[in-house]
Design an enzyme around this catalytic site. Structure first.
Site, mmCIF file in Angstrom:
data_model
loop_
_atom_site.group_PDB
_atom_site.id
_atom_site.type_symbol
_atom_site.label_atom_id
_atom_site.label_comp_id
_atom_site.label_asym_id
_atom_site.label_seq_id
_atom_site.Cartn_x
_atom_site.Cartn_y
_atom_site.Cartn_z
ATOM 1 N N ALA A 66 0.868 -1.177 0.000
ATOM 2 C CA ALA A 66 0.000 0.000 0.000
ATOM 3 C C ALA A 66 0.905 1.226 0.000
ATOM 4 O O ALA A 66 2.075 1.140 0.389
ATOM 5 C CB ALA A 66 -0.871 -0.018 1.246
ATOM 6 N N GLY A 111 0.769 -5.155 0.797
ATOM 7 C CA GLY A 111 -0.398 -5.265 -0.080
ATOM 8 C C GLY A 111 -0.063 -5.913 -1.426
ATOM 9 O O GLY A 111 -0.946 -6.482 -2.080
ATOM 10 N N GLU A 114 -0.150 -9.553 -0.809
ATOM 11 C CA GLU A 114 -1.572 -9.892 -0.649
ATOM 12 C C GLU A 114 -2.291 -9.899 -1.999
ATOM 13 O O GLU A 114 -3.178 -10.716 -2.240
ATOM 14 C CB GLU A 114 -2.231 -8.902 0.323
ATOM 15 C CG GLU A 114 -1.703 -9.067 1.753
ATOM 16 C CD GLU A 114 -2.114 -7.918 2.668
ATOM 17 O OE1 GLU A 114 -1.839 -6.752 2.323
ATOM 18 O OE2 GLU A 114 -2.708 -8.186 3.720
ATOM 19 N N GLU A 134 4.527 -5.318 7.264
ATOM 20 C CA GLU A 134 3.682 -4.332 7.951
ATOM 21 C C GLU A 134 4.128 -4.061 9.383
ATOM 22 O O GLU A 134 4.015 -2.934 9.869
ATOM 23 C CB GLU A 134 2.210 -4.782 7.946
ATOM 24 C CG GLU A 134 1.498 -4.642 6.614
ATOM 25 C CD GLU A 134 1.715 -5.824 5.684
ATOM 26 O OE1 GLU A 134 2.563 -6.686 5.981
ATOM 27 O OE2 GLU A 134 1.036 -5.887 4.650
#
Ligand code: DAK
Length: 260
Positions: A66, A111, A114, A134
């Site tokens: 992200a 992300g 993911e 993260e």
């Protein structure tokens, strides 16, 4: 095709290749990029002019996570909004009626890791690196990482990756079953396209139903999942493609599937 700023969309043979194209930020998923990918997915949900979607990244990253610059000052409301939009996108990719292949060319972090996991199949360049970093940022994975990673590689390996934030190389990702194939960087797209071609030569209806059975079944207790498969198997027996596929085999010819 629509005009996008952060993604490139190209039709290649039977596949559409969606390239995340924010090289200056390692293809980090900012709000705009998430919205563009969602726009593509929604507008191609019922498009039967292609058989497989391939997702890759431009430059040396697949997706480095992200966008950290957007998250720095995000408040609770902003976090909830990001969560809702991101989770909707990742579920849309998982439930997309056509198979989705992640062609992981480089860093797939946070992300990005993911995103690769939301895809059905992962092919990685030997240069790819994976991780859920993260915890380094005081966060936890928020696009399904805590759930999809443990389902993919088991609880222990998922814990190790999530709790240490360590990156792993492609060969290790292959060894633990995170990626399904690895290859030289220059072979990555050819490999993904060849796999897309193989899948597209099958009955589109059977491919769609098989994907759905695997995905939904994983969320159910085994006996319910087996019942779900049974119902779907019965349903597909009523299809043109099943009659054509079986007849073609017996007549020793190539089947001509129609997806109905
Ligand atoms: N976001 C924003 N910019 C990024 C970025 C990212 N994730 N990753 C890299 N960049 C930018 C860098 O800041 C740098 O920008 P400039 O300085 O040139 O302006 C540029 O990309 C090039 O990066 P580097 O100079 O760092 O390049 P290197 O080759 O040295 O290193 C790297 C590449 C990928 C190893 C490194 O950039 C890196 O460690 N990047 C951060 C990786 C990371 O921590 N990713 C996880 C992000 S957290 C949520 C849902 C999901 C999430 C959160 C919440 N909710 C549902 C609420 C997800 C969180 C994450 O993904």
């Amino acid at each position: 095709m629509a005009d996008y700023k952060n993604i490139l969309v190209e039709k290649k043979d039977a596949a559409i290749v969606l390239t995340i194209n924010r090289e200056k930020a390692m293809n980090a998923l900012n709000r705009e990029t998430v919205a563009e990918i969602q726009g593509f997915i929604s507008s191609h949900w019922s498009d039967d002019s292609f058989g497989v979607l391939i997702i890759t990244g431009a430059g040396k990253a697949f997706v480095a996570g992200a966008d950290i610059s957007e998250m720095k000052d995000m408040d609770i409301e902003g976090g909830m909004d990001m969560s809702a939009r991101g989770n909707y996108l990742f579920k849309s990719i998982q439930n997309f009626p056509k198979p989705v292949i992640a062609a992981v060319n480089g860093f797939a972090l946070g992300g990005g890791c993911e995103l690769a996991m939301a895809c059905d199949i992962r092919i990685a360049s030997e240069k790819a690196k994976f991780g859920q970093p993260e915890v380094n940022l005081g966060l936890i994975p928020g696009y399904g990482g805590t759930q999809r990673l443990s389902r993919l590689v088991g609880r222990g390996k998922a814990m190790q990756l999530i709790l240490t934030g360590d990156m792993i190389k492609a060969d290790e990702a292959y060894r633990i079953g995170f990626v399904d194939e690895i290859c030289a960087p220059e072979e990555l797209m050819d490999k993904a396209l060849a796999m897309a071609q193989t899948i597209t030569s099958k009955s589109p209806l059977a491919v769609r139903m098989a994907k759905d059975c695997v995905n939904r079944g994983l969320d159910m207790p085994l006996s319910n999942a087996l019942d779900f498969e049974k119902v779907n198997f019965g349903a597909i027996c009523g299809s043109y493609d099943k009659t054509e596929g079986c007849t073609a085999f017996l007549e020793k010819r190539k089947a001509e599937f129609k997806g109905k």
